[in-house]
Design an enzyme around this catalytic site. Structure first.
Site, short mmCIF file in Angstrom:
data_model
loop_
_atom_site.label_atom_id
_atom_site.label_comp_id
_atom_site.label_asym_id
_atom_site.label_seq_id
_atom_site.Cartn_x
_atom_site.Cartn_y
_atom_site.Cartn_z
N LYS A 63 -1.38 7.45 14.60
CA LYS A 63 -2.73 7.11 14.70
C LYS A 63 -3.67 8.08 15.58
O LYS A 63 -4.52 8.44 14.94
CB LYS A 63 -2.69 5.56 15.70
CG LYS A 63 -2.23 4.33 14.99
CD LYS A 63 -3.21 3.67 14.02
CE LYS A 63 -2.80 2.53 13.75
NZ LYS A 63 -3.64 1.95 12.48
N ASN A 109 -7.34 -0.37 6.77
CA ASN A 109 -6.98 -1.25 7.88
C ASN A 109 -5.49 -1.52 7.98
O ASN A 109 -4.80 -1.76 9.03
CB ASN A 109 -7.76 -2.56 7.60
CG ASN A 109 -7.15 -3.72 8.55
OD1 ASN A 109 -7.18 -3.62 9.82
ND2 ASN A 109 -6.54 -4.70 7.87
N TYR A 139 4.21 5.13 16.11
CA TYR A 139 2.87 4.27 15.73
C TYR A 139 1.66 5.29 16.34
O TYR A 139 0.74 5.57 15.72
CB TYR A 139 2.96 2.91 16.06
CG TYR A 139 1.69 2.19 16.16
CD1 TYR A 139 1.30 1.56 14.70
CD2 TYR A 139 0.94 1.91 17.22
CE1 TYR A 139 0.03 0.93 14.87
CE2 TYR A 139 -0.13 1.37 17.20
CZ TYR A 139 -0.57 0.55 15.90
OH TYR A 139 -1.88 -0.20 15.95
N VAL A 175 0.73 -1.16 0.05
CA VAL A 175 0.08 -0.24 -0.01
C VAL A 175 0.90 1.38 -0.12
O VAL A 175 0.60 2.50 -0.21
CB VAL A 175 -0.99 0.05 1.22
CG1 VAL A 175 -2.11 -1.18 0.95
CG2 VAL A 175 -0.24 -0.24 2.47
N1 LIG Z 1 -3.93 -6.60 16.52
C1 LIG Z 1 -4.09 -5.62 17.34
O1 LIG Z 1 -3.66 -6.03 18.61
C2 LIG Z 1 -4.29 -4.20 17.01
C3 LIG Z 1 -4.43 -3.23 18.09
C4 LIG Z 1 -4.90 -1.92 17.58
C5 LIG Z 1 -4.91 -1.48 16.29
N2 LIG Z 1 -4.75 -2.35 15.29
C6 LIG Z 1 -4.76 -2.06 14.03
O2 LIG Z 1 -5.65 -2.74 13.45
C7 LIG Z 1 -5.32 -2.90 12.08
C8 LIG Z 1 -4.94 -4.42 11.65
O3 LIG Z 1 -3.95 -5.03 12.53
P1 LIG Z 1 -3.73 -6.54 12.64
O4 LIG Z 1 -3.15 -7.04 13.77
O5 LIG Z 1 -4.76 -7.53 11.90
O6 LIG Z 1 -2.31 -6.39 11.58
P2 LIG Z 1 -1.61 -7.68 10.75
O7 LIG Z 1 -1.80 -8.91 11.34
O8 LIG Z 1 -0.12 -7.30 10.64
O9 LIG Z 1 -2.19 -7.90 9.28
C9 LIG Z 1 -2.20 -6.51 8.56
C10 LIG Z 1 -2.88 -6.96 7.15
O10 LIG Z 1 -2.36 -5.95 6.35
C11 LIG Z 1 -1.43 -6.63 5.15
N3 LIG Z 1 -0.43 -5.38 5.19
C12 LIG Z 1 0.57 -5.05 6.19
N4 LIG Z 1 1.31 -4.35 5.46
C13 LIG Z 1 0.84 -4.05 4.35
C14 LIG Z 1 1.49 -3.16 3.23
N5 LIG Z 1 2.69 -2.59 3.47
N6 LIG Z 1 0.79 -3.53 2.17
C15 LIG Z 1 -0.34 -4.27 1.86
N7 LIG Z 1 -0.73 -5.01 2.79
C16 LIG Z 1 -0.17 -4.98 3.88
C17 LIG Z 1 -1.09 -7.81 5.91
O11 LIG Z 1 -0.66 -8.72 4.82
P3 LIG Z 1 0.67 -8.54 4.41
O12 LIG Z 1 1.74 -8.76 5.49
O13 LIG Z 1 0.88 -10.09 3.48
O14 LIG Z 1 1.14 -7.34 3.54
C18 LIG Z 1 -2.57 -8.20 6.63
O15 LIG Z 1 -3.29 -8.85 5.54
C19 LIG Z 1 -3.86 -2.19 11.87
O16 LIG Z 1 -4.12 -0.77 11.15
C20 LIG Z 1 -3.53 -2.12 13.35
O17 LIG Z 1 -2.56 -0.80 13.53
C21 LIG Z 1 -4.24 -3.63 15.61
#
Ligand SMILES: NC(=O)c1ccc[n+]([C@@H]2O[C@H](COP(=O)([O-])OP(=O)(O)OC[C@H]3O[C@@H](n4cnc5c(N)ncnc54)[C@H](OP(=O)(O)O)[C@@H]3O)[C@@H](O)[C@H]2O)c1
Length: 255
Positions: free
Chosen positions: A158, A91, A154, A65
């Site tokens: 946010k 996301n 980060y 992205v």
């Molecule tokens: N998990 C938590 O505890 C938590 C808490 C607060 C907020 N959040 C927020 O929630 C959102 C999702 O979190 P998550 O924990 O589900 O994240 P994740 O496990 O890292 O998954 C992120 C998704 O985005 C894709 N992605 C990551 N970097 C990318 C890039 N540069 N280009 C295209 N695709 C990309 C990943 O696939 P690839 O790696 O294959 O690209 C994956 O499908 C984020 O915005 C995060 O900041 C998460």
């Protein structure tokens, strides 16, 4: 409640695992077509099969992205494939190594600028929809001041994102586009960040669980359910909101 999402067209970044995958699944289960992206092609293909099993069209492309040209081309192809865009869920986030020289500019790119870019690219499509919703996945890191040092950049990005959501809600209301944020607390799923902490530092995981009033971490479906609501006409009077979903981790009233 009928969310009236059947036939809606949803574009979701980062839909191959975790929160993004749960959001795609929730929207597909409600009958929405899906366009999503991620860097890893294999996980993405597997996820797309899952969305299609709900009887909807699901399109996906492997890309980063942060690659502005590839991102722009993907948004255009997704809109064409679905015949328009009604829902955008921004996301994706990429963990940046805090010891790298480019920690701050890379975090700016991944946790702020690519959201700005997605907003600019999708507003012309959303403006043509009768029920347009633009949703940004932020984090409670936006308001916490006792973050681990590696989350300093980060958290700041946010926070900027939540501010922009408020500005854009006002700016885009005349075009019929609702803009909202969701701020998750720690969310646990297999292979995710908190799963890794659970394995490597179980005491840190338990500490995080103990900080929430509900005494546990959340699961992606708990974010996805709220996202589906905010994406739907069922939330037609909700715009400019930042919905904290953290099991009561932040101990303040949400005025
Ligand atoms: N998990 C938590 O505890 C938590 C808490 C607060 C907020 N959040 C927020 O929630 C959102 C999702 O979190 P998550 O924990 O589900 O994240 P994740 O496990 O890292 O998954 C992120 C998704 O985005 C894709 N992605 C990551 N970097 C990318 C890039 N540069 N280009 C295209 N695709 C990309 C990943 O696939 P690839 O790696 O294959 O690209 C994956 O499908 C984020 O915005 C995060 O900041 C998460």
């Amino acid at each position: 409640m009928d969310l009236r999402l059947k036939g809606a067209r949803a574009l979701v970044t980062g839909g191959s695992r975790g929160i993004g995958a749960a959001i795609c699944t929730a929207l597909a289960a409600e009958g929405a077509a899906i366009a999503t992206c991620a860097r890893g092609a294999e996980d993405l293909e597997r996820a797309l099969e899952g969305y299609r099993s709900h009887g909807v069209d699901a399109h996906g492309e492997a890309l980063d992205v942060r690659d502005a040209d590839a991102f722009e081309a993907w948004v255009a192809r997704s809109a064409e494939a679905m015949g328009g865009i009604d829902i955008v869920v921004s996301n994706a986030s990429t963990r940046i190594d805090p010891s790298s020289a480019d920690w701050w500019p890379d975090t700016f790119e991944t946790d702020l600028m690519q959201h700005v870019r997605l907003k600019m690219l999708t507003v012309p499509h959303l403006a043509k929809s009768n029920d347009a919703a633009l949703i940004f996945i932020a984090s409670i890191a936006s308001i916490l001041t006792a973050l681990p040092s590696y989350e300093e950049a980060y958290g700041a990005m946010k926070a900027g994102l939540v501010n922009l959501v408020g500005q854009w809600a006002v700016q885009l209301a005349p075009q019929g586009i609702r803009v909202n944020a969701i701020s998750p607390g720690p969310i646990d799923f297999e292979g995710g960040w908190w799963d890794q902490i659970k394995q490597a530092q179980p005491e840190a995981y338990q500490r995080a669980a103990g900080m929430a009033a509900l005494g546990r971490l959340g699961v992606p479906e708990e974010i996805a359910n709220a996202t589906a609501f905010l994406a739907s006409p069922a939330s037609s009077f909700t715009t400019g909101a930042n919905l904290r979903i953290d099991g009561g981790l932040i101990k303040t009233a949400n005025f």
